[in-house]
Design a protein around this motif. Structure first.
Motif, PDB file in Angstrom:
ATOM      1  N   ASP A 149       0.844  -1.200   0.000  1.00 27.87           N
ATOM      2  CA  ASP A 149       0.000   0.000   0.000  1.00 27.87           C
ATOM      3  C   ASP A 149       0.881   1.253   0.000  1.00 27.87           C
ATOM      4  O   ASP A 149       0.632   2.199  -0.745  1.00 27.87           O
ATOM      5  N   GLU A 150       1.897   1.240   0.841  1.00 29.18           N
ATOM      6  CA  GLU A 150       2.813   2.389   0.910  1.00 29.18           C
ATOM      7  C   GLU A 150       3.595   2.545  -0.391  1.00 29.18           C
ATOM      8  O   GLU A 150       3.791   3.669  -0.875  1.00 29.18           O
ATOM      9  N   LEU A 151       4.028   1.451  -0.967  1.00 28.71           N
ATOM     10  CA  LEU A 151       4.723   1.507  -2.249  1.00 28.71           C
ATOM     11  C   LEU A 151       3.799   2.077  -3.324  1.00 28.71           C
ATOM     12  O   LEU A 151       4.212   2.939  -4.116  1.00 28.71           O
ATOM     13  N   ALA A 152       2.559   1.640  -3.356  1.00 30.22           N
ATOM     14  CA  ALA A 152       1.590   2.148  -4.337  1.00 30.22           C
ATOM     15  C   ALA A 152       1.347   3.641  -4.134  1.00 30.22           C
ATOM     16  O   ALA A 152       1.293   4.406  -5.100  1.00 30.22           O
ATOM     17  N   ARG A 153       1.202   4.071  -2.881  1.00 29.23           N
ATOM     18  CA  ARG A 153       0.985   5.496  -2.594  1.00 29.23           C
ATOM     19  C   ARG A 153       2.196   6.305  -3.065  1.00 29.23           C
ATOM     20  O   ARG A 153       2.054   7.364  -3.662  1.00 29.23           O
ATOM     21  N   LEU A 185      -3.224  -7.663  -2.756  1.00 28.20           N
ATOM     22  CA  LEU A 185      -3.119  -6.227  -2.511  1.00 28.20           C
ATOM     23  C   LEU A 185      -4.432  -5.683  -1.973  1.00 28.20           C
ATOM     24  O   LEU A 185      -5.490  -6.283  -2.165  1.00 28.20           O
ATOM     25  N   THR A 186      -4.342  -4.523  -1.342  1.00 28.75           N
ATOM     26  CA  THR A 186      -5.551  -3.820  -0.928  1.00 28.75           C
ATOM     27  C   THR A 186      -6.234  -3.247  -2.170  1.00 28.75           C
ATOM     28  O   THR A 186      -5.633  -3.164  -3.244  1.00 28.75           O
ATOM     29  N   ASP A 187      -7.473  -2.815  -2.016  1.00 23.92           N
ATOM     30  CA  ASP A 187      -8.177  -2.184  -3.133  1.00 23.92           C
ATOM     31  C   ASP A 187      -7.413  -0.963  -3.636  1.00 23.92           C
ATOM     32  O   ASP A 187      -7.359  -0.721  -4.841  1.00 23.92           O
ATOM     33  N   PHE A 188      -6.826  -0.198  -2.726  1.00 19.13           N
ATOM     34  CA  PHE A 188      -6.057   0.981  -3.124  1.00 19.13           C
ATOM     35  C   PHE A 188      -4.870   0.598  -4.011  1.00 19.13           C
ATOM     36  O   PHE A 188      -4.666   1.171  -5.081  1.00 19.13           O
ATOM     37  N   ALA A 189      -4.073  -0.370  -3.579  1.00 19.61           N
ATOM     38  CA  ALA A 189      -2.902  -0.775  -4.361  1.00 19.61           C
ATOM     39  C   ALA A 189      -3.323  -1.346  -5.715  1.00 19.61           C
ATOM     40  O   ALA A 189      -2.669  -1.089  -6.725  1.00 19.61           O
ATOM     41  N   TRP A 190      -4.424  -2.085  -5.749  1.00 29.75           N
ATOM     42  CA  TRP A 190      -4.940  -2.572  -7.030  1.00 29.75           C
ATOM     43  C   TRP A 190      -5.311  -1.402  -7.930  1.00 29.75           C
ATOM     44  O   TRP A 190      -5.062  -1.435  -9.140  1.00 29.75           O
ATOM     45  N   SER A 191      -5.920  -0.371  -7.361  1.00 32.16           N
ATOM     46  CA  SER A 191      -6.308   0.808  -8.149  1.00 32.16           C
ATOM     47  C   SER A 191      -5.091   1.464  -8.785  1.00 32.16           C
ATOM     48  O   SER A 191      -5.131   1.880  -9.947  1.00 32.16           O
ATOM     49  N   VAL A 192      -4.021   1.556  -8.023  1.00 34.24           N
ATOM     50  CA  VAL A 192      -2.785   2.145  -8.550  1.00 34.24           C
ATOM     51  C   VAL A 192      -2.220   1.255  -9.651  1.00 34.24           C
ATOM     52  O   VAL A 192      -1.832   1.745 -10.720  1.00 34.24           O
ATOM     53  N   LEU A 236      -5.949   8.153  -4.921  1.00 29.09           N
ATOM     54  CA  LEU A 236      -5.392   8.902  -3.773  1.00 29.09           C
ATOM     55  C   LEU A 236      -6.479   9.640  -3.020  1.00 29.09           C
ATOM     56  O   LEU A 236      -6.459   9.675  -1.782  1.00 29.09           O
ATOM     57  N   ALA A 237      -7.436  10.228  -3.727  1.00 31.72           N
ATOM     58  CA  ALA A 237      -8.528  10.955  -3.073  1.00 31.72           C
ATOM     59  C   ALA A 237      -9.372  10.008  -2.223  1.00 31.72           C
ATOM     60  O   ALA A 237      -9.778  10.356  -1.104  1.00 31.72           O
ATOM     61  N   GLU A 238      -9.633   8.833  -2.741  1.00 37.04           N
ATOM     62  CA  GLU A 238     -10.438   7.860  -1.996  1.00 37.04           C
ATOM     63  C   GLU A 238      -9.684   7.289  -0.811  1.00 37.04           C
ATOM     64  O   GLU A 238     -10.291   6.842   0.161  1.00 37.04           O
ATOM     65  N   LYS A 239      -8.367   7.292  -0.877  1.00 38.26           N
ATOM     66  CA  LYS A 239      -7.528   6.751   0.208  1.00 38.26           C
ATOM     67  C   LYS A 239      -7.519   7.683   1.418  1.00 38.26           C
ATOM     68  O   LYS A 239      -7.339   7.239   2.543  1.00 38.26           O
ATOM     69  N   GLU A 240      -7.678   8.971   1.167  1.00 37.53           N
ATOM     70  CA  GLU A 240      -7.579   9.952   2.264  1.00 37.53           C
ATOM     71  C   GLU A 240      -8.724   9.887   3.206  1.00 37.53           C
ATOM     72  O   GLU A 240      -9.703   9.466   3.251  1.00 37.53           O
TER      73      GLU A 240
END
Length: 115
Positions: free
Chosen positions: A36-40, A71-78, A111-115
């Protein structure tokens, strides 16, 4: 080793699962949190113009087997954002830059959805 150094090694395919496990142990985070951190980091580096598409796309592609596709949904999105910038989409003319049309907006949304 910081996230930038890990990303560089991932891009060069020199980052291994034991490296990830060791980094997670030192940082006291899970593998999901690491990716997740790598994707961010990738999303921010690309959107802020510090890294180019080729580098970020390579890291995103190389992180998948290291993550064992978990991966988390966020990392998949990236990952999907970079993946969509790799090719011309059939519904678009060749004048359309897939990175501009797909990757950048998808990263901003992730990124917006992650915040």
């Amino acid at each position: 080793m910081n996230i930038e150094a890990m990303a560089i090694r991932c891009e060069d395919q020199k980052l291994s699962s034991p490296d990830v496990d060791a980094a997670c142990q030192v940082a006291k985070i899970s593998r999901l949190e690491f990716f997740d951190e790598l994707a961010r980091w990738l999303a921010a580096e690309f959107l802020e113009g510090r890294r180019d598409f080729t580098f970020c796309d390579s890291v995103a592609n190389n992180m998948m087997p290291l993550a064992e596709w978990n991966l988390t949904d966020f990392a998949w999105s990236v990952f999907h954002a970079f993946d969509n910038g790799e090719f011309y989409h059939p519904e678009d003319s060749r004048d359309v830059d897939p990175v501009e049309k797909y990757t950048r907006p998808m990263l901003r949304q992730a990124l917006a959805e992650k915040e």
